[in-house]
Write a protein that holds these residues in place. Structure first.
Motif, PDB file in Angstrom:
ATOM      1  N   GLU A   1      -9.439   4.184   0.227  1.00 50.26           N
ATOM      2  CA  GLU A   1      -9.820   5.526  -0.232  1.00 50.26           C
ATOM      3  C   GLU A   1      -8.611   6.438  -0.120  1.00 50.26           C
ATOM      4  O   GLU A   1      -7.908   6.436   0.888  1.00 50.26           O
ATOM      5  CB  GLU A   1     -10.960   6.079   0.633  1.00 50.26           C
ATOM      6  N   GLU A   2      -8.370   7.208  -1.158  1.00 57.04           N
ATOM      7  CA  GLU A   2      -7.247   8.146  -1.156  1.00 57.04           C
ATOM      8  C   GLU A   2      -7.629   9.396  -1.937  1.00 57.04           C
ATOM      9  O   GLU A   2      -7.975   9.307  -3.119  1.00 57.04           O
ATOM     10  CB  GLU A   2      -6.010   7.480  -1.781  1.00 57.04           C
ATOM     11  N   ASP A   3      -7.616  10.531  -1.253  1.00 55.59           N
ATOM     12  CA  ASP A   3      -7.994  11.808  -1.865  1.00 55.59           C
ATOM     13  C   ASP A   3      -9.390  11.741  -2.479  1.00 55.59           C
ATOM     14  O   ASP A   3      -9.665  12.269  -3.563  1.00 55.59           O
ATOM     15  CB  ASP A   3      -6.988  12.227  -2.946  1.00 55.59           C
ATOM     16  N   GLY A   4     -10.296  11.066  -1.758  1.00 59.98           N
ATOM     17  CA  GLY A   4     -11.678  10.985  -2.205  1.00 59.98           C
ATOM     18  C   GLY A   4     -11.925  10.017  -3.345  1.00 59.98           C
ATOM     19  O   GLY A   4     -13.037   9.965  -3.888  1.00 59.98           O
TER      20      GLY A   4
ATOM     21  N   ALA B   1      -5.904  -2.782  -5.471  1.00 57.45           N
ATOM     22  CA  ALA B   1      -4.683  -3.358  -6.043  1.00 57.45           C
ATOM     23  C   ALA B   1      -4.533  -4.793  -5.565  1.00 57.45           C
ATOM     24  O   ALA B   1      -5.058  -5.184  -4.510  1.00 57.45           O
ATOM     25  CB  ALA B   1      -3.453  -2.535  -5.650  1.00 57.45           C
ATOM     26  N   PHE B   2      -3.804  -5.561  -6.332  1.00 57.40           N
ATOM     27  CA  PHE B   2      -3.512  -6.960  -5.967  1.00 57.40           C
ATOM     28  C   PHE B   2      -2.659  -6.977  -4.702  1.00 57.40           C
ATOM     29  O   PHE B   2      -1.760  -6.146  -4.531  1.00 57.40           O
ATOM     30  CB  PHE B   2      -2.761  -7.632  -7.125  1.00 57.40           C
TER      31      PHE B   2
ATOM     32  N   GLN C   1      -7.533  -5.393   6.221  1.00 58.61           N
ATOM     33  CA  GLN C   1      -8.863  -4.778   6.167  1.00 58.61           C
ATOM     34  C   GLN C   1      -8.826  -3.297   6.512  1.00 58.61           C
ATOM     35  O   GLN C   1      -9.653  -2.524   6.037  1.00 58.61           O
ATOM     36  CB  GLN C   1      -9.807  -5.506   7.143  1.00 58.61           C
ATOM     37  N   LYS C   2      -7.876  -2.906   7.336  1.00 59.24           N
ATOM     38  CA  LYS C   2      -7.750  -1.490   7.722  1.00 59.24           C
ATOM     39  C   LYS C   2      -6.466  -0.930   7.135  1.00 59.24           C
ATOM     40  O   LYS C   2      -5.389  -1.506   7.333  1.00 59.24           O
ATOM     41  CB  LYS C   2      -7.743  -1.348   9.251  1.00 59.24           C
TER      42      LYS C   2
ATOM     43  N   LEU D   1      -0.062   2.448   3.960  1.00 59.86           N
ATOM     44  CA  LEU D   1       0.394   2.519   2.572  1.00 59.86           C
ATOM     45  C   LEU D   1       1.248   3.771   2.413  1.00 59.86           C
ATOM     46  O   LEU D   1       0.766   4.891   2.566  1.00 59.86           O
ATOM     47  CB  LEU D   1      -0.806   2.553   1.613  1.00 59.86           C
ATOM     48  N   TRP D   2       2.530   3.570   2.103  1.00 64.13           N
ATOM     49  CA  TRP D   2       3.493   4.665   2.127  1.00 64.13           C
ATOM     50  C   TRP D   2       3.455   5.476   0.840  1.00 64.13           C
ATOM     51  O   TRP D   2       3.514   4.943  -0.262  1.00 64.13           O
ATOM     52  CB  TRP D   2       4.899   4.118   2.351  1.00 64.13           C
TER      53      TRP D   2
END
Length: 388
Positions: A10-13, A18-19, A30-31, A55-56
């Protein structure tokens, strides 16, 4: 895209997926949390140790600095590790197992910092380099965006630079410089002593009657090229790894010996016999943790024993098999010299000569290396074997 090949977050709602790409076979995390330039190294280190991937989304060069900061924290000896080093009853095998465990834990934690690449292998982050060609060489065409650890990505870029620059081969550079160009995932011939052994060993007389040699496990193609440069008329080189076969073809085509070398995709031997069979198998009987480590680690010596067990069926009378092998496994307690000689005997082979040399790579002289005691005693040998 199946769940075991993708990562969702989840990012910005908004839900994203992605592969997941991992050359080491690490399962999708998983986290996952989003990280940017506000994330401190201490917080990132704590999350990575707890199994949370990051995730950068910040500046790419800051991500590289963060990875270096994580490495410094891992490399700083803890009080526990200092106590372990002082344990007086540890043998070489114990030290090797602890070393491999530490390597695995280090790779796991450093692999928690992730980068998203588009399907065209571009990164949309500030100050991100153009890595499209490097990723194309390593991964080929992709149909969708993917996540990959920054550590692996930097390895891909490093491999691309090695491929461009090449590795100088002194044994072939008397008249003009000759370079081997290793591809991603194919072990680079930076340890030149085994090349020198193959270049110096006397060719068997049987080649004058049947001038065919086999190169088992071709890798970059360097040993096939060495044999061709010594006048062997026909070399059949085998490998199962598509990357190795592509790499070998690239290097053989760069040489002047392409007409003498045939590449064959097969497990071990071609379906015929030869007057000379050369094999430089993985030297350590242990489980590899990545694809490129398969050139170093051979679980239970499977390739070595498989090569020896089939050797008598593919070697011509009066021919020779050249087995290039380090004795580091013996100094680490992973295999004894007696075991190796017993395998020779069971394979119906006898030793007619052995040529030894000392390695001269940096780790031999690095007293801080966990395996320094064993490495300082290492000898690399070319065993000349013949049928009993």
């Amino acid at each position: 895209m199946s769940p075991d090949q993708s990562i969702s977050w989840e990012e910005d709602g908004v839900s994203h997926s992605a592969f997941w790409r991992s050359e080491n076979g690490i399962r999708p995390h998983q986290k996952l949390v989003i990280g940017d330039d506000t994330l401190t190294a201490d917080a990132a280190y704590r999350m990575a140790c707890e199994g949370t991937a990051i995730l950068w989304r910040g500046d790419f060069q800051n991500a590289r600095q963060l990875l270096q900061a994580l490495a410094r924290r891992l490399d700083k000896p803890s009080k526990k590790s200092q106590r372990v080093k002082k344990e007086p009853n540890q043998g070489p095998l114990d030290l090797f197992n602890l070393h491999r465990l530490a390597q695995s834990q280090r790779a796991r934690i450093l692999g928690m910092l992730l980068i998203e690449c588009n399907a065209d292998h571009h990164i949309h982050l500030r100050r991100a380099p153009d890595i499209a060609q490097a990723c194309q060489e390593a991964y080929g065409n992709t149909q969708s965006s993917y996540l990959v650890s920054l550590r692996e990505l930097l390895g891909v870029v490093g491999a691309h630079e090695w491929r461009k620059k090449g590795v100088l081969i002194p044994a072939l550079s008397a008249e003009k410089a000759f370079y081997i160009h290793p591809h991603y995932g194919v072990f680079s011939p930076i340890r030149g002593e085994y090349i020198d052994l193959v270049n110096q060993a006397p060719l068997p007389k049987a080649l004058s009657k049947n001038a065919i040699a086999f190169d088992i496990g071709v890798g970059t193609g360097i040993l096939s090229i060495i044999l061709a440069s010594r006048g062997v008329v026909k070399i059949i080189a085998t490998d199962l790894d598509p990357r190795a076969l592509d790499c070998a073809k690239d290097n053989i085509d760069r040489s002047e010996f392409a007409g003498q070398i045939e590449l064959l995709k097969t497990g071990v031997f071609p379906p015929s016999k030869a007057a000379l069979i050369v094999c430089n198998p993985p030297w350590l009987p242990a489980r590899p943790s990545s694809s490129i480590e398969g050139a170093v680690y051979d679980p239970n010596s499977q390739m070595l024993k498989g090569f020896l067990s089939q050797l008598k069926d593919h070697l011509l009378p009066e021919g020779e098999a050249w087995l290039v092998l380090s004795d580091l496994a013996e100094h680490l307690g992973l295999r004894s010299r007696r075991e190796l000689e017993l395998w020779f005997d069971e394979a119906g082979m006898k030793v007619i000569h052995r040529i030894d040399t000392r390695p001269h790579h940096q780790k031999v002289f690095d007293q801080a290396d966990a395996l320094h005691t064993a490495r300082s005693k290492e000898v690399t040998s070319l065993w000349r074997l013949s049928l009993k």
